[in-house]
Every structure is written in C-alpha cells, then in structure tokens.
Motif scaffolding. Structure first.
Motif, short mmCIF file in Angstrom:
data_model
loop_
_atom_site.label_atom_id
_atom_site.label_comp_id
_atom_site.label_asym_id
_atom_site.label_seq_id
_atom_site.Cartn_x
_atom_site.Cartn_y
_atom_site.Cartn_z
N ASP A 27 9.85 -23.90 7.23
CA ASP A 27 9.51 -24.83 6.17
C ASP A 27 8.47 -23.98 5.31
OD1 ASP A 27 11.18 -26.95 6.89
OD2 ASP A 27 9.72 -27.95 7.85
N LEU A 28 7.65 -23.27 6.04
CA LEU A 28 6.58 -22.39 5.55
C LEU A 28 7.27 -21.39 4.82
CD1 LEU A 28 3.56 -22.08 4.81
CD2 LEU A 28 3.43 -20.75 7.04
N ALA A 29 7.90 -20.59 5.29
CA ALA A 29 8.60 -19.42 4.64
C ALA A 29 9.48 -19.86 3.38
CB ALA A 29 9.62 -18.96 5.70
N GLN A 30 10.08 -20.98 3.55
CA GLN A 30 10.88 -21.61 2.08
C GLN A 30 9.72 -21.98 1.31
OE1 GLN A 30 13.10 -24.98 3.06
NE2 GLN A 30 14.42 -24.71 1.25
N TYR A 31 8.68 -22.57 1.48
CA TYR A 31 7.71 -22.77 0.56
C TYR A 31 7.17 -21.84 -0.14
CZ TYR A 31 3.00 -23.92 -1.37
OH TYR A 31 1.86 -24.09 -2.23
N LEU A 32 6.80 -20.60 0.90
CA LEU A 32 6.42 -19.39 0.05
C LEU A 32 7.15 -18.62 -0.69
CD1 LEU A 32 4.31 -17.77 3.43
CD2 LEU A 32 3.50 -19.10 1.43
N GLU A 33 8.50 -18.64 -0.30
CA GLU A 33 9.45 -18.33 -1.34
C GLU A 33 9.46 -18.86 -2.59
OE1 GLU A 33 13.55 -18.33 -0.06
OE2 GLU A 33 13.41 -16.63 1.06
N THR A 34 9.56 -20.11 -2.48
CA THR A 34 9.51 -20.98 -3.89
C THR A 34 8.34 -20.77 -4.70
OG1 THR A 34 10.84 -22.72 -2.52
CG2 THR A 34 9.59 -23.38 -4.65
N VAL A 35 7.10 -20.54 -4.44
CA VAL A 35 5.93 -20.47 -4.77
C VAL A 35 5.67 -18.81 -4.95
CG1 VAL A 35 4.96 -22.69 -4.41
CG2 VAL A 35 4.26 -20.56 -2.89
N HIS A 76 4.61 -11.95 -1.76
CA HIS A 76 3.96 -10.79 -1.97
C HIS A 76 2.37 -10.86 -1.72
CE1 HIS A 76 3.56 -12.61 -5.69
NE2 HIS A 76 2.36 -12.00 -5.80
N LYS A 77 1.96 -12.16 -1.05
CA LYS A 77 0.57 -12.20 -0.93
C LYS A 77 0.13 -12.21 0.65
CE LYS A 77 0.40 -15.20 -4.91
NZ LYS A 77 0.32 -16.41 -5.47
N PRO A 78 -0.41 -11.12 1.03
CA PRO A 78 -0.73 -10.79 2.24
C PRO A 78 -1.08 -11.83 3.05
CG PRO A 78 -2.00 -9.37 1.11
CD PRO A 78 -1.03 -10.12 0.03
N TRP A 79 -2.30 -12.69 2.58
CA TRP A 79 -2.96 -13.77 3.33
C TRP A 79 -2.02 -14.88 3.65
CZ3 TRP A 79 -3.40 -12.60 -1.86
CH2 TRP A 79 -3.28 -13.55 -2.69
N LEU A 80 -0.91 -15.09 2.65
CA LEU A 80 -0.01 -16.38 2.84
C LEU A 80 1.02 -15.63 4.03
CD1 LEU A 80 0.84 -17.43 -0.45
CD2 LEU A 80 -0.82 -18.48 1.15
N LEU A 81 1.18 -14.49 3.89
CA LEU A 81 2.19 -14.00 5.18
C LEU A 81 1.51 -14.11 6.39
CD1 LEU A 81 3.69 -10.74 3.20
CD2 LEU A 81 4.79 -13.09 3.83
N ALA A 82 0.21 -13.66 6.45
CA ALA A 82 -0.63 -14.05 7.69
C ALA A 82 -0.56 -15.31 8.28
CB ALA A 82 -1.97 -13.42 7.42
N GLN A 83 -0.62 -16.09 7.31
CA GLN A 83 -0.42 -17.78 7.81
C GLN A 83 1.00 -17.91 8.38
OE1 GLN A 83 -1.73 -19.78 3.95
NE2 GLN A 83 -2.81 -20.86 5.43
N LEU A 84 2.05 -17.17 7.83
CA LEU A 84 3.55 -17.25 8.32
C LEU A 84 3.37 -16.73 9.84
CD1 LEU A 84 6.49 -18.29 8.11
CD2 LEU A 84 6.69 -16.18 6.94
N ARG A 85 2.74 -15.67 9.92
CA ARG A 85 2.72 -15.22 11.35
C ARG A 85 2.00 -15.83 12.09
NH1 ARG A 85 0.54 -9.30 11.47
NH2 ARG A 85 1.32 -9.34 13.65
N LEU A 86 0.76 -16.65 11.67
CA LEU A 86 0.11 -17.22 12.76
C LEU A 86 1.00 -18.57 13.07
CD1 LEU A 86 -3.39 -17.30 11.02
CD2 LEU A 86 -2.83 -16.49 13.39
N LYS A 87 1.63 -19.16 12.21
CA LYS A 87 2.41 -20.32 12.54
C LYS A 87 3.62 -19.87 13.52
CE LYS A 87 2.80 -24.07 11.26
NZ LYS A 87 2.42 -25.30 12.35
N LYS A 88 4.48 -18.57 13.03
CA LYS A 88 5.45 -18.29 14.04
C LYS A 88 4.75 -17.99 15.65
CE LYS A 88 8.77 -16.17 11.15
NZ LYS A 88 9.95 -16.22 11.67
N LEU A 89 3.59 -17.54 15.69
CA LEU A 89 2.66 -17.18 16.93
C LEU A 89 2.49 -18.44 17.58
CD1 LEU A 89 1.50 -15.22 18.87
CD2 LEU A 89 -0.64 -15.35 17.38
N GLN A 90 2.16 -19.44 16.80
CA GLN A 90 2.02 -20.83 17.25
C GLN A 90 3.15 -21.55 18.01
OE1 GLN A 90 1.20 -23.69 14.44
NE2 GLN A 90 -0.10 -25.08 15.84
#
Length: 72
Positions: free
Chosen positions: A5-13, A17-31
């Motif tokens: 869901d987060l990846a889809q949201y990031l795609e939509t908005v 290309h925003k590294p701090w948002l990609l870090a959030q995605l990585r954190l979610k996947k790690l979680q």
C-alpha cells in the motif's frame, strides 16, 4: 498500511524519487520481515537505513519548494 500500500501511495504521489520516502518504504518492509530475521540481521539492516538517511545531509537546502511540495 503495509509495504504494498505504501509503495502504491508513493507511486501515486510521485514520491519514488524522494529518498526519505523510499527510506520509509524500506523501514516498513523491514518491519514486515522482522519475525524472520535474527536480532543481529535486523539491527544491521536498520543501521544501514539510518546511515543512508544520514548521508542525505542538507542536499535539499535551496530546493525546499521543489523537493517538499505536497501533491504537485
């Protein structure tokens, strides 16, 4: 929200290309994988994400409007 869901949201908005948002995605996947990792693996991956965020530094200075604008 799961990582899909987060990846889809990031795609939509246009946040992929925003590294701090990609870090959030990585954190979610790690979680989501936390239960399948040893404590040492989890800490190592978390430290890697933290290090990459720290390396971002002040790259955005002078580009605030371009980088942080909402939904444009």
């Amino acid at each position: 929200m799961n990582s899909r869901d987060l990846a889809q949201y990031l795609e939509t908005v246009d946040g992929l290309h925003k590294p701090w948002l990609l870090a959030q995605l990585r954190l979610k996947k790690l979680q989501e994988r936390r239960s399948s990792l040893s404590q040492a693996e989890y800490i190592a991956e978390l430290a890697e994400i933290q290090n990459q965020l720290a390396q971002l530094g002040d790259w955005w200075v002078g580009r605030e409007d371009e980088v942080f604008r909402q939904g444009r």
